[in-house]
Design a protein around this motif. Structure first.
Motif, PDB file in Angstrom:
ATOM      1  N   LEU A  23     -87.364 -26.776   8.500  1.00 48.74           N
ATOM      2  CA  LEU A  23     -86.009 -26.471   8.921  1.00 48.74           C
ATOM      3  C   LEU A  23     -85.048 -27.431   8.258  1.00 48.74           C
ATOM      4  CD1 LEU A  23     -86.015 -25.855  12.796  1.00 48.74           C
ATOM      5  CD2 LEU A  23     -85.445 -24.222  11.016  1.00 48.74           C
ATOM      6  N   PHE A  71     -87.398 -38.006  16.668  1.00 46.56           N
ATOM      7  CA  PHE A  71     -87.861 -36.831  17.400  1.00 46.56           C
ATOM      8  C   PHE A  71     -89.132 -36.285  16.777  1.00 46.56           C
ATOM      9  CE2 PHE A  71     -84.527 -36.071  20.380  1.00 46.56           C
ATOM     10  CZ  PHE A  71     -83.349 -36.491  19.785  1.00 46.56           C
ATOM     11  N   PHE A  75     -93.740 -31.917  13.440  1.00 46.52           N
ATOM     12  CA  PHE A  75     -92.646 -32.406  12.607  1.00 46.52           C
ATOM     13  C   PHE A  75     -92.140 -33.737  13.169  1.00 46.52           C
ATOM     14  CE2 PHE A  75     -91.982 -28.256  10.576  1.00 46.52           C
ATOM     15  CZ  PHE A  75     -92.604 -27.416  11.490  1.00 46.52           C
ATOM     16  N   MET A  83     -76.244 -41.512  13.412  1.00 45.16           N
ATOM     17  CA  MET A  83     -74.860 -41.055  13.351  1.00 45.16           C
ATOM     18  C   MET A  83     -74.454 -40.779  11.912  1.00 45.16           C
ATOM     19  SD  MET A  83     -73.403 -40.842  16.325  1.00 45.16           S
ATOM     20  CE  MET A  83     -71.664 -41.078  15.995  1.00 45.16           C
ATOM     21  N   PHE A  85     -88.748 -29.364  20.534  1.00 42.01           N
ATOM     22  CA  PHE A  85     -88.527 -30.789  20.336  1.00 42.01           C
ATOM     23  C   PHE A  85     -88.941 -31.600  21.554  1.00 42.01           C
ATOM     24  CE2 PHE A  85     -86.139 -31.403  16.383  1.00 42.01           C
ATOM     25  CZ  PHE A  85     -85.972 -30.085  16.009  1.00 42.01           C
ATOM     26  N   GLY A  86     -89.407 -32.805  21.283  1.00 38.32           N
ATOM     27  CA  GLY A  86     -89.673 -33.765  22.333  1.00 38.32           C
ATOM     28  C   GLY A  86     -88.405 -34.506  22.716  1.00 38.32           C
ATOM     29  N   PRO A  87     -88.498 -35.389  23.700  1.00 39.13           N
ATOM     30  CA  PRO A  87     -87.315 -36.092  24.198  1.00 39.13           C
ATOM     31  C   PRO A  87     -86.818 -37.197  23.275  1.00 39.13           C
ATOM     32  CG  PRO A  87     -89.258 -36.838  25.346  1.00 39.13           C
ATOM     33  CD  PRO A  87     -89.699 -35.692  24.481  1.00 39.13           C
ATOM     34  N   LEU A 127     -85.512 -34.489   8.414  1.00 37.36           N
ATOM     35  CA  LEU A 127     -86.953 -34.282   8.512  1.00 37.36           C
ATOM     36  C   LEU A 127     -87.654 -35.363   7.701  1.00 37.36           C
ATOM     37  CD1 LEU A 127     -89.397 -32.504   9.352  1.00 37.36           C
ATOM     38  CD2 LEU A 127     -89.091 -31.303   7.174  1.00 37.36           C
ATOM     39  N   SER A 139     -91.656 -35.582   1.820  1.00 36.73           N
ATOM     40  CA  SER A 139     -90.580 -35.978   0.915  1.00 36.73           C
ATOM     41  C   SER A 139     -89.432 -36.678   1.629  1.00 36.73           C
ATOM     42  CB  SER A 139     -90.056 -34.771   0.139  1.00 36.73           C
ATOM     43  OG  SER A 139     -89.581 -33.785   1.032  1.00 36.73           O
ATOM     44  N   ASP A 196     -95.455 -31.855   3.792  1.00 35.36           N
ATOM     45  CA  ASP A 196     -94.250 -32.283   3.082  1.00 35.36           C
ATOM     46  C   ASP A 196     -93.821 -33.626   3.643  1.00 35.36           C
ATOM     47  OD1 ASP A 196     -91.041 -30.661   2.304  1.00 35.36           O
ATOM     48  OD2 ASP A 196     -91.753 -32.701   1.969  1.00 35.36           O
ATOM     49  N   GLN A 229     -82.820 -39.177  13.669  1.00 34.76           N
ATOM     50  CA  GLN A 229     -81.423 -38.834  13.896  1.00 34.76           C
ATOM     51  C   GLN A 229     -80.580 -40.101  13.958  1.00 34.76           C
ATOM     52  OE1 GLN A 229     -80.307 -37.042  17.747  1.00 34.76           O
ATOM     53  NE2 GLN A 229     -78.905 -35.678  16.672  1.00 34.76           N
ATOM     54  N   TYR A 232     -88.720 -36.134  12.921  1.00 34.33           N
ATOM     55  CA  TYR A 232     -87.333 -36.192  12.488  1.00 34.33           C
ATOM     56  C   TYR A 232     -86.743 -37.553  12.866  1.00 34.33           C
ATOM     57  CZ  TYR A 232     -87.234 -31.045  12.120  1.00 34.33           C
ATOM     58  OH  TYR A 232     -87.471 -29.734  11.770  1.00 34.33           O
ATOM     59  N   ARG A 239     -90.211 -44.018  25.131  1.00 26.79           N
ATOM     60  CA  ARG A 239     -88.892 -43.396  25.106  1.00 26.79           C
ATOM     61  C   ARG A 239     -87.863 -44.341  24.498  1.00 26.79           C
ATOM     62  NH1 ARG A 239     -87.741 -39.206  28.405  1.00 26.79           N
ATOM     63  NH2 ARG A 239     -85.861 -39.211  27.127  1.00 26.79           N
ATOM     64  N   TYR A 256     -93.876 -33.298   7.824  1.00 26.42           N
ATOM     65  CA  TYR A 256     -94.469 -32.358   8.748  1.00 26.42           C
ATOM     66  C   TYR A 256     -95.907 -32.045   8.369  1.00 26.42           C
ATOM     67  CZ  TYR A 256     -94.026 -27.772   6.306  1.00 26.42           C
ATOM     68  OH  TYR A 256     -94.148 -26.695   5.480  1.00 26.42           O
ATOM     69  N   GLN A 269     -89.175 -24.272  16.570  1.00 26.18           N
ATOM     70  CA  GLN A 269     -89.667 -25.622  16.797  1.00 26.18           C
ATOM     71  C   GLN A 269     -89.218 -26.110  18.171  1.00 26.18           C
ATOM     72  OE1 GLN A 269     -88.822 -28.337  13.577  1.00 26.18           O
ATOM     73  NE2 GLN A 269     -89.359 -26.818  12.020  1.00 26.18           N
ATOM     74  N   LEU A 310     -79.570 -35.349  11.393  1.00 26.53           N
ATOM     75  CA  LEU A 310     -80.978 -35.088  11.692  1.00 26.53           C
ATOM     76  C   LEU A 310     -81.725 -34.859  10.384  1.00 26.53           C
ATOM     77  CD1 LEU A 310     -82.599 -34.704  14.339  1.00 26.53           C
ATOM     78  CD2 LEU A 310     -82.252 -32.272  14.081  1.00 26.53           C
ATOM     79  N   GLN A 360     -80.175 -35.894  25.660  1.00 25.17           N
ATOM     80  CA  GLN A 360     -81.351 -35.020  25.726  1.00 25.17           C
ATOM     81  C   GLN A 360     -81.835 -34.612  24.338  1.00 25.17           C
ATOM     82  OE1 GLN A 360     -81.183 -31.809  28.532  1.00 25.17           O
ATOM     83  NE2 GLN A 360     -79.836 -32.921  29.931  1.00 25.17           N
ATOM     84  N   HIS A 361     -82.939 -33.884  24.327  1.00 28.48           N
ATOM     85  CA  HIS A 361     -83.492 -33.438  23.063  1.00 28.48           C
ATOM     86  C   HIS A 361     -82.904 -32.091  22.658  1.00 28.48           C
ATOM     87  CE1 HIS A 361     -85.913 -31.648  26.253  1.00 28.48           C
ATOM     88  NE2 HIS A 361     -86.234 -30.691  25.420  1.00 28.48           N
ATOM     89  N   LEU A 362     -83.201 -31.674  21.458  1.00 33.06           N
ATOM     90  CA  LEU A 362     -82.691 -30.395  20.970  1.00 33.06           C
ATOM     91  C   LEU A 362     -83.383 -29.225  21.654  1.00 33.06           C
ATOM     92  CD1 LEU A 362     -82.074 -32.432  18.528  1.00 33.06           C
ATOM     93  CD2 LEU A 362     -81.898 -30.350  17.170  1.00 33.06           C
ATOM     94  N   TYR A 395     -79.321 -24.798  17.507  1.00 33.86           N
ATOM     95  CA  TYR A 395     -79.884 -25.669  18.518  1.00 33.86           C
ATOM     96  C   TYR A 395     -78.738 -26.407  19.214  1.00 33.86           C
ATOM     97  CZ  TYR A 395     -84.784 -25.291  16.986  1.00 33.86           C
ATOM     98  OH  TYR A 395     -86.057 -24.843  16.696  1.00 33.86           O
ATOM     99  N   PHE A 425     -81.320 -28.776   8.710  1.00 29.00           N
ATOM    100  CA  PHE A 425     -80.269 -28.805   9.712  1.00 29.00           C
ATOM    101  C   PHE A 425     -78.920 -29.145   9.091  1.00 29.00           C
ATOM    102  CE2 PHE A 425     -82.163 -28.475  13.920  1.00 29.00           C
ATOM    103  CZ  PHE A 425     -83.504 -28.673  13.672  1.00 29.00           C
ATOM    104  N   GLY A 426     -77.867 -28.627   9.702  1.00 28.08           N
ATOM    105  CA  GLY A 426     -76.532 -29.086   9.397  1.00 28.08           C
ATOM    106  C   GLY A 426     -76.286 -30.424  10.076  1.00 28.08           C
ATOM    107  N   PHE A 456     -76.231 -27.760  16.513  1.00 27.43           N
ATOM    108  CA  PHE A 456     -76.797 -27.846  15.164  1.00 27.43           C
ATOM    109  C   PHE A 456     -77.198 -26.455  14.676  1.00 27.43           C
ATOM    110  CE2 PHE A 456     -77.230 -32.410  14.698  1.00 27.43           C
ATOM    111  CZ  PHE A 456     -77.267 -32.865  15.999  1.00 27.43           C
TER     112      PHE A 456
END
Lengths: 115, 114
Positions: B102, A91, A33, A39, A106-108, A45, A58, A56, A37, A35, A9, A48, A104, A43, B42-44, B36, B104-105, B90
């Motif tokens: 996907l 993620f 997938f 600031m 998502f995990g934590p 990708l 890319s 993909d 994240q 991802y 984690r 996947y 989709q 987010l 936490q997660h999405l 989302y 995302f914004g 999001f």
């Protein structure tokens, strides 16, 4: 179902070290997938897989990043060597492709800090 | 290529105020649309999704979104927000019938003041 499981984690490492992030998708899901994240970039990708095959990649930022999915229940994202700019939350998400409108899950996330 | 724009970066509201978060997408074909939510630390989690049919989609926790094809928009709304709605939201798009990628914004941070 336990949902998508990620480990660790939290990870704190020093620049130049190898980092391996792990993901277990939801049982029965055939797409996975990764991802990142931050600031600054939001987010993104990275890569996947569908049926364990990379579809993909890319979004993978550079050769220091690699991802594998040796079987339907496990995937890894490796960074070698790590750099401070890799600090982010990573993620993993999975979905059940085969339906035309997939969600989709998502995990934590893994919070990575590279010093 | 697909793209998603969320023009509101940070929205601050008082409890019971009405909410509308903007989302515009760019894509030449038919799309699937998603909102989302990410609560602090936490997660999405999926709030709601649009695939086809009624353009007004209702999701969890009293949220709804309206797909306006002519405007390439999928704005999120809630008539009366609560402090527990403080989170990052999001918008995301995928191509209908295509691969599952996907886009995302950049997200909108919502802060609700009690």
């Amino acid at each position: 179902d336990a949902g998508v499981i990620q480990s660790p984690r939290h990870e704190v490492t020093e620049m130049g070290q190898e980092v391996t992030l792990r993901c277990k998708p939801i049982s029965g899901h055939n797409s996975l997938f990764w991802y990142r994240q931050t600031m600054m970039r939001g987010l993104e990708l990275l890569i996947y897989f569908n049926n364990n095959v990379p579809i993909d990649d890319s979004g993978m930022p550079e050769d220091r990043f690699s991802a594998k999915m040796p079987n339907a229940s496990f995937s890894t994202l490796k960074i070698q060597p790590s750099e401070p700019r890799d600090s982010a939350v990573y993620f993993c998400a999975s979905s059940d492709q085969g339906r035309w409108s997939t969600e989709q899950f998502f995990g934590p996330g893994t919070r990575l800090t590279v010093l | 290529a697909q793209s998603v724009s969320q023009h509101n970066h940070h929205v601050i509201l008082s409890e019971a105020a009405s909410l509308e978060l903007g989302c515009n997408y760019s894509y030449g074909g038919t799309v699937n649309l998603f909102w989302y939510v990410q609560y602090p630390g936490q997660h999405l989690q999926l709030l709601l999704k649009y695939f086809s049919g009624d353009p007004l989609v209702k999701g969890i926790k009293g949220f709804e979104a309206e797909f306006i094809k002519s405007k390439f928009s999928f704005n999120l709304r809630k008539p009366s927000v609560q402090w527990s709605d403080t989170a990052e939201y999001f918008c995301a798009v995928s191509s209908f019938g295509g691969n599952e990628k996907l886009t995302f914004g950049t997200g909108t941070r919502l802060t609700i003041i009690p």
